[in-house]
Design an enzyme around this catalytic site. Structure first.
Site, PDB file in Angstrom:
ATOM      1  N   HIS A 135       5.651  78.545 -74.169  1.00  0.00           N
ATOM      2  CA  HIS A 135       4.838  79.761 -74.213  1.00  0.00           C
ATOM      3  C   HIS A 135       5.362  80.656 -75.339  1.00  0.00           C
ATOM      4  CE1 HIS A 135       3.240  79.377 -69.957  1.00  0.00           C
ATOM      5  NE2 HIS A 135       4.327  78.652 -69.835  1.00  0.00           N
ATOM      6  N   HIS A 138       9.171  77.433 -62.262  1.00  0.00           N
ATOM      7  CA  HIS A 138       7.840  77.992 -62.545  1.00  0.00           C
ATOM      8  C   HIS A 138       6.946  77.114 -63.399  1.00  0.00           C
ATOM      9  CE1 HIS A 138       8.568  81.866 -60.623  1.00  0.00           C
ATOM     10  NE2 HIS A 138       9.791  81.768 -61.091  1.00  0.00           N
ATOM     11  N   HIS A 143       5.292  72.338 -72.330  1.00  0.00           N
ATOM     12  CA  HIS A 143       4.640  73.388 -73.123  1.00  0.00           C
ATOM     13  C   HIS A 143       5.582  74.554 -73.322  1.00  0.00           C
ATOM     14  CE1 HIS A 143       3.625  73.738 -68.860  1.00  0.00           C
ATOM     15  NE2 HIS A 143       3.687  75.050 -69.018  1.00  0.00           N
ATOM     16  N   VAL A 164       3.955  74.660 -63.839  1.00  0.00           N
ATOM     17  CA  VAL A 164       2.751  74.271 -63.102  1.00  0.00           C
ATOM     18  C   VAL A 164       2.119  73.034 -63.752  1.00  0.00           C
ATOM     19  CG1 VAL A 164       0.435  74.975 -62.403  1.00  0.00           C
ATOM     20  CG2 VAL A 164       2.329  76.617 -62.276  1.00  0.00           C
TER      21      VAL A 164
HETATM   22  P1  AMP Z   1       3.645  76.848 -66.624  1.00  0.00           P
HETATM   23  O1  AMP Z   1       3.751  77.747 -65.417  1.00  0.00           O
HETATM   24  O2  AMP Z   1       4.801  77.039 -67.560  1.00  0.00           O
HETATM   25  O3  AMP Z   1       3.406  75.412 -66.231  1.00  0.00           O
HETATM   26  O4  AMP Z   1       2.382  77.360 -67.415  1.00  0.00           O
HETATM   27  C1  AMP Z   1       1.132  76.725 -67.419  1.00  0.00           C
HETATM   28  C2  AMP Z   1       0.230  77.594 -68.241  1.00  0.00           C
HETATM   29  O5  AMP Z   1      -0.936  76.851 -68.578  1.00  0.00           O
HETATM   30  C3  AMP Z   1      -0.256  78.865 -67.519  1.00  0.00           C
HETATM   31  O6  AMP Z   1       0.131  80.005 -68.262  1.00  0.00           O
HETATM   32  C4  AMP Z   1      -1.768  78.697 -67.453  1.00  0.00           C
HETATM   33  O7  AMP Z   1      -2.458  79.912 -67.621  1.00  0.00           O
HETATM   34  C5  AMP Z   1      -2.012  77.736 -68.611  1.00  0.00           C
HETATM   35  N1  AMP Z   1      -3.212  76.925 -68.515  1.00  0.00           N
HETATM   36  C6  AMP Z   1      -3.595  76.161 -67.467  1.00  0.00           C
HETATM   37  N2  AMP Z   1      -4.756  75.519 -67.749  1.00  0.00           N
HETATM   38  C7  AMP Z   1      -5.103  75.891 -69.007  1.00  0.00           C
HETATM   39  C8  AMP Z   1      -6.186  75.578 -69.884  1.00  0.00           C
HETATM   40  N3  AMP Z   1      -7.178  74.744 -69.508  1.00  0.00           N
HETATM   41  N4  AMP Z   1      -6.221  76.151 -71.104  1.00  0.00           N
HETATM   42  C9  AMP Z   1      -5.255  76.986 -71.477  1.00  0.00           C
HETATM   43  N5  AMP Z   1      -4.189  77.312 -70.720  1.00  0.00           N
HETATM   44  C10 AMP Z   1      -4.118  76.787 -69.494  1.00  0.00           C
END
Ligand code: AMP
Ligand code: ZN
Length: 141
Positions: A101, A92, A99, A94
């Site tokens: 969460h 999961h 990062h 992206v």
């Molecule tokens: P992941 O699926 O663990 O890669 O999570 C990526 C996270 O980045 C998602 O929860 C998105 O909502 C968040 N995200 C993507 N672009 C931005 C942005 N410009 N500012 C803040 N959060 C972001």
């Protein structure tokens, strides 16, 4: 430099900053699973956790703790939350910059939903896994 989160660290793309040190940066997730959903990133570009140097990773959990406290964590269950870190598309991920969460879990409907398909195993299978993994760990410590 095309990495989205590197650009956020540099201030080239706006973010709602929550916390910052020389090694980590935290900001609100743009599509929160619950109010206060925060992303915590090392100021070192790497796609996956194992690519990040220890001195950057060492600041992650203390920062996550501060964020959890700011969100409302106490010694009881009044405020509940998950800390999540995804590595790879199947897992999961992206955005290709590591990062973590920090996600409040206020109720069943909001926050992180988890599918946890635990499999039955037995002592011998675990023992074998343990032996193999322990050998591989030896070179990594
Ligand atoms: P992941 O699926 O663990 O890669 O999570 C990526 C996270 O980045 C998602 O929860 C998105 O909502 C968040 N995200 C993507 N672009 C931005 C942005 N410009 N500012 C803040 N959060 C972001
Ligand atoms: Zn990056």
């Amino acid at each position: 430099m095309s990495c989205l989160f590197c650009r956020i660290i540099k201030g080239e793309i706006p973010s709602f900053k929550i916390y910052e040190t020389s090694k980590v940066y935290a900001f609100l997730d743009i599509n929160p699973l619950a109010e206060g959903h925060t992303l915590l990133i090392p100021k070192f570009h790497g796609a996956k956790m194992h690519e990040i140097p220890d001195d950057y990773l060492a600041e992650i959990l203390p920062a996550a703790r501060k964020i959890a406290l700011a969100l409302g964590a106490t010694s009881d269950d009044t405020f509940q939350y998950n800390v999540l870190q995804n590595n790879g598309a199947l897992a999961h991920q992206v955005v290709q910059h590591v990062h973590f969460h920090v996600i409040p879990k206020p109720n069943d409907a909001e926050g992180l939903g988890i599918h946890w398909p635990g499999k039955a195993t037995d002592f011998d299978a675990l023992k074998k896994t343990h032996e193999v993994l322990l050998k591989k760990m030896e070179g990594k410590l």
